[in-house]
Design a protein around this motif. Structure first.
Motif, PDB file in Angstrom:
ATOM      1  N   ALA A  40       1.752 -14.815  -2.031  1.00  0.00           N
ATOM      2  CA  ALA A  40       0.347 -14.825  -1.609  1.00  0.00           C
ATOM      3  C   ALA A  40       0.054 -13.569  -0.787  1.00  0.00           C
ATOM      4  O   ALA A  40       0.927 -13.086  -0.060  1.00  0.00           O
ATOM      5  N   PRO A  41      -1.154 -13.041  -0.905  1.00  0.00           N
ATOM      6  CA  PRO A  41      -1.485 -11.815  -0.159  1.00  0.00           C
ATOM      7  C   PRO A  41      -1.279 -11.928   1.356  1.00  0.00           C
ATOM      8  O   PRO A  41      -0.914 -10.956   1.999  1.00  0.00           O
ATOM      9  N   ILE A  42      -1.476 -13.110   1.916  1.00  0.00           N
ATOM     10  CA  ILE A  42      -1.295 -13.271   3.362  1.00  0.00           C
ATOM     11  C   ILE A  42       0.167 -13.061   3.763  1.00  0.00           C
ATOM     12  O   ILE A  42       0.460 -12.611   4.867  1.00  0.00           O
ATOM     13  N   GLY A  99       0.116   1.453   0.865  1.00  0.00           N
ATOM     14  CA  GLY A  99      -0.893   1.618  -0.181  1.00  0.00           C
ATOM     15  C   GLY A  99      -0.314   1.419  -1.570  1.00  0.00           C
ATOM     16  O   GLY A  99      -0.914   0.751  -2.419  1.00  0.00           O
ATOM     17  N   GLN A 100       0.863   1.981  -1.812  1.00  0.00           N
ATOM     18  CA  GLN A 100       1.511   1.819  -3.114  1.00  0.00           C
ATOM     19  C   GLN A 100       1.894   0.356  -3.371  1.00  0.00           C
ATOM     20  O   GLN A 100       1.741  -0.147  -4.483  1.00  0.00           O
ATOM     21  N   ALA A 101       2.402  -0.317  -2.343  1.00  0.00           N
ATOM     22  CA  ALA A 101       2.764  -1.728  -2.497  1.00  0.00           C
ATOM     23  C   ALA A 101       1.523  -2.571  -2.794  1.00  0.00           C
ATOM     24  O   ALA A 101       1.566  -3.470  -3.641  1.00  0.00           O
ATOM     25  N   TRP A 102       0.426  -2.263  -2.119  1.00  0.00           N
ATOM     26  CA  TRP A 102      -0.808  -3.019  -2.349  1.00  0.00           C
ATOM     27  C   TRP A 102      -1.321  -2.780  -3.765  1.00  0.00           C
ATOM     28  O   TRP A 102      -1.734  -3.730  -4.441  1.00  0.00           O
ATOM     29  N   LEU A 103      -1.277  -1.532  -4.224  1.00  0.00           N
ATOM     30  CA  LEU A 103      -1.730  -1.244  -5.585  1.00  0.00           C
ATOM     31  C   LEU A 103      -0.863  -1.942  -6.630  1.00  0.00           C
ATOM     32  O   LEU A 103      -1.373  -2.493  -7.604  1.00  0.00           O
ATOM     33  N   SER A 104       0.447  -1.929  -6.425  1.00  0.00           N
ATOM     34  CA  SER A 104       1.318  -2.609  -7.398  1.00  0.00           C
ATOM     35  C   SER A 104       1.088  -4.112  -7.364  1.00  0.00           C
ATOM     36  O   SER A 104       1.130  -4.764  -8.411  1.00  0.00           O
TER      37      SER A 104
END
Length: 112
Positions: A40-42, A99-104
């Motif tokens: 989950a995003p949280i 940022g890269q982790a969020w995009l993936s």
């Protein structure tokens, strides 16, 4: 100049507790991927916060050792600039990695 040396033990404690939390969260994330479901995003806040605390603790100890230490109070401008650039680089790499982790994560979520 702010005296950080009395806080060195606290900084080291926070840094290593955050490192344990970061490694633990990586293990938990590995279990999610074994099950085929994205976390989950949280839950991303746990490794993000832990990694920020690890980098902050490392930067604070680096500052204490190379800038605030009694042995290096006479650090010249080049040495100070090098340490400040190193600390800034650590944070820039951290922001880029987040940022890269969020995009993936977004790509995996969109593919599901």
């Amino acid at each position: 100049m702010m005296q950080l040396t009395p806080y060195r033990k606290l900084i080291l404690t926070v840094e290593f507790i955050a490192l344990v939390v970061l490694i633990g969260s990586m293990v938990i994330f590995g279990q999610f991927t074994e099950n085929g479901e994205p976390p989950a995003p949280i839950l991303w806040l746990i490794p993000i916060t832990a990694s920020f605390l690890v980098i902050s603790g490392f930067s604070a100890n680096l500052y204490i050792r190379w800038i605030e230490s009694a042995d290096t109070r006479q650090a010249n401008t080049i040495q100070r600039l090098f340490i400040y650039l190193l600390i800034a680089s650590l944070y820039l790499i951290w922001f880029f990695a987040i940022g890269q982790a969020w995009l993936s994560h977004q790509l995996v979520s969109a593919a599901s």
